[in-house]
Every structure is written in C-alpha cells, then in structure tokens.
Enzyme design. Structure first.
Site, PDB file in Angstrom:
ATOM      1  N   ASN A  19       0.722  -1.131  -0.041  1.00  0.00           N
ATOM      2  CA  ASN A  19       0.129   0.050  -0.024  1.00  0.00           C
ATOM      3  C   ASN A  19       0.937   1.309  -0.055  1.00  0.00           C
ATOM      4  OD1 ASN A  19       0.325   1.040   2.709  1.00  0.00           O
ATOM      5  ND2 ASN A  19      -0.530  -0.609   3.540  1.00  0.00           N
ATOM      6  N   ASP A  63       2.594  -8.607   9.215  1.00  0.00           N
ATOM      7  CA  ASP A  63       1.301  -8.063   8.981  1.00  0.00           C
ATOM      8  C   ASP A  63       0.246  -8.736  10.031  1.00  0.00           C
ATOM      9  OD1 ASP A  63       1.776  -5.463   7.858  1.00  0.00           O
ATOM     10  OD2 ASP A  63       1.430  -6.365   5.883  1.00  0.00           O
ATOM     11  N   ARG A  88       0.378 -11.669   1.989  1.00  0.00           N
ATOM     12  CA  ARG A  88      -0.353 -11.841   3.461  1.00  0.00           C
ATOM     13  C   ARG A  88      -1.070 -13.025   3.402  1.00  0.00           C
ATOM     14  NH1 ARG A  88      -3.352  -6.745   6.189  1.00  0.00           N
ATOM     15  NH2 ARG A  88      -3.085  -8.350   8.033  1.00  0.00           N
ATOM     16  N   ARG A 135      -9.057  -3.794  -2.227  1.00  0.00           N
ATOM     17  CA  ARG A 135      -8.384  -5.067  -1.712  1.00  0.00           C
ATOM     18  C   ARG A 135      -9.616  -6.187  -1.807  1.00  0.00           C
ATOM     19  NH1 ARG A 135      -4.140  -4.970   1.846  1.00  0.00           N
ATOM     20  NH2 ARG A 135      -2.729  -3.320   1.280  1.00  0.00           N
ATOM     21  N   HIS A 164      -8.635   0.250   2.651  1.00  0.00           N
ATOM     22  CA  HIS A 164      -9.456  -0.509   3.220  1.00  0.00           C
ATOM     23  C   HIS A 164     -10.901   0.301   3.973  1.00  0.00           C
ATOM     24  CE1 HIS A 164      -6.633  -3.946   4.652  1.00  0.00           C
ATOM     25  NE2 HIS A 164      -7.365  -4.462   3.738  1.00  0.00           N
ATOM     26  N   CYS A 260      -7.167  -1.047  12.955  1.00  0.00           N
ATOM     27  CA  CYS A 260      -6.411  -2.352  12.194  1.00  0.00           C
ATOM     28  C   CYS A 260      -6.231  -3.401  13.031  1.00  0.00           C
ATOM     29  CB  CYS A 260      -5.227  -1.710  11.137  1.00  0.00           C
ATOM     30  SG  CYS A 260      -5.950  -0.401  10.098  1.00  0.00           S
TER      31      CYS A 260
END
Ligand code: ARG
Length: 266
Positions: A19, A63, A88, A135, A164, A260
């Site tokens: 990102n 992450d 991810r 996403r 997001h 998050c």
C-alpha cells in the site's frame, strides 16, 4: 463486555510494499512499536473495559498484527479473509486455526474471491457496509450476505491511500458515523448519506484522515484513535464521547492504526 482479537507486534516490520504508506526503507523501531502496542492494549483493557484475546505472533508474518484483517465474526461464525496480495496469504491459515481452536464455525472463501475481513466490512446492527475494489471484491458480499443473513451496502473505495474501509469509515455507538467522504466514489457517498442521517455524520478533515483519524476503535462511549487528530477529538467530545489519543506512528508506517490492530469478536 466487548472482546477483541489482537496479536502482539513481536515480528512486525515493513518487509514489502503493498500500500502507498509502506516503504521498506522506513524501518520500524521495534522497541517503539512494542511500547505503542502495549499502550493500546492498556487503554482498551483498563479505560474502555474491553477483554483482549491475544494471538501468538508468527515469525515471517509482519502484518499478522493487523487482526482486523483476520476475517469477519458474527454470531459465532467466522468468515476467514482471502488476501489480495500473496505477501499476506500465509496469515489465512493462522487466523482460521485461531477461530477453530476457539469454537467458532469457520467458513473459507473461494481462492479467487478476495475479502480482507473487518478491514472492509463494518456497520451498525441494522446496516452493514462493505468496502471494495482496492482489496476486497464486491462478489464477496453475496457470500457474506448469505452466511449472515444481512444486506451489505457496497461502498467503492477510489483512492489507494484509503485502501480498506476501516481507513476512512468508522461506525460509532448511537448510529453515528465518523468518515472521510473523498475516499469514496460519488455513488457510495450518496448511499452513505441516504442511510445515515446528516446529524449523525461526522466528517473528518483531509489532514486528520491522513493521520488515520477514522481508524478508531469505539467501545461504548470510549473512542481510541491515533494522536494528532485534535479536530476529530473535539467533534467526538462534543457528542459525549471520551477520546483516547495514542501515538501509533510505527503502525502508520505500514498503513495501519488502532482499528486495524483489533478485531471485534462475537
Ligand atoms: N500493511 C497492511 C496491509 O497493507 C496494513 C493493514 C491494515 N489493516 C486494516 N484493517 N486497514 O495489508
């Protein structure tokens, strides 16, 4: 009692760039990130009275700390994320495992159906909103609607910085909404205006949206948000919320902040 899934930042870092906030050269200060994460846990547990479930960190998955992207959980059923970026994807099995071990019904999506969990699905008890395009895929909404028996209002995210839904949209208690309209296309902005009364909408400035003001965690009247957002805090306090600003800059290097780092359970 509000419960959240969290994952300590033992292996957090910027190891790839998926990102616009992430720069591998912008290294994380490990001690700082640990201290910031512990401060978040302390505010949630002690000030907001929430219960935290801690996942075990996994080496090589920097992450995994962003548990909002584990999946979405409602009524004992967890739909596990399917990440758009291969970087991810190895997280998926760890999240699925955690939910299985904790007695949830676990649902996996098709490989080709991208969906990044509560990062892209948020709402009020009577209205759910799904962010898509950056996403998550809009086609995931049909599956989620069927699983949970809920209508999902699709909201197109048009900027790569607000990739997001939870980076630009935060439902609060009492039906109020904290959000940053320019992150959405005109149709989504109209859909939000149609669903949420004007008096209930709290619009965040460009400068504070860029500080991730919308990436806040709301537990009853407590709102935990990144520091450096005085206008947003004033608007929240005006409406009777207690705001808890926290320095989470190490996580902003990865494009994440308070929300998050948590996943609401139940
Ligand atoms: N570096 C992570 C990514 O780009 C950050 C995820 C932030 N999570 C969130 N729910 N917004 O995927």
């Amino acid at each position: 009692m509000a419960r959240f899934l969290v994952c300590p930042p033992d292996h957090f870092g910027i190891r790839y760039e998926i990102n616009p906030w992430m720069r591998v050269s912008n290294a994380v200060d490990k001690a700082e990130s640990q201290a910031q994460w512990r401060a978040l846990a302390r505010v949630l547990e002690q000030d907001a009275g929430a219960k935290l479930e801690r996942m075990t960190p996994v080496p090589g998955l920097p992450d995994l700390v962003f548990t909002a992207n584990a999946g979405v959980v409602h009524d004992g059923t967890a739909v596990i994320s399917r990440f758009r970026h291969p970087e991810r994807r190895r997280e998926e099995e760890h999240f699925a495992q955690w939910f299985k071990e904790h007695g949830y019904r676990v649902i996996l999506l098709d490989e080709e159906c991208y969906f990044e969990g509560a990062g892209d699905l948020l709402g009020f008890p009577d209205a759910w909103f799904g962010g898509y395009r950056q996403r998550s895929d809009i086609k995931a909404h049909r599956v989620l609607s069927e699983v949970y028996g809920k209508e999902i209002l699709p909201l197109e995210l048009v900027t790569s910085r607000f990739y997001h839904l939870d980076t630009c949209f935060c439902p609060l208690g009492n039906g109020e909404l904290l959000y940053y309209p320019p992150a959405f296309d005109a149709y989504a902005q109209a859909a939000i205006a149609d669903r949420v009364d004007e008096r209930q909408r709290i619009v965040v400035s460009h400068a504070e949206a860029a500080r991730f003001a919308c990436n806040a965690v709301c537990v009853e009247r407590h709102v935990v948000l990144p520091s450096g957002c005085p206008e947003t805090m004033a608007m929240l306090e005006d409406r009777g919320y207690t705001s808890h600003p926290l320095d989470l800059d190490q996580f902003l290097k990865s494009g994440g902040s308070a929300k998050c780092l948590t996943l609401a359970l139940d």
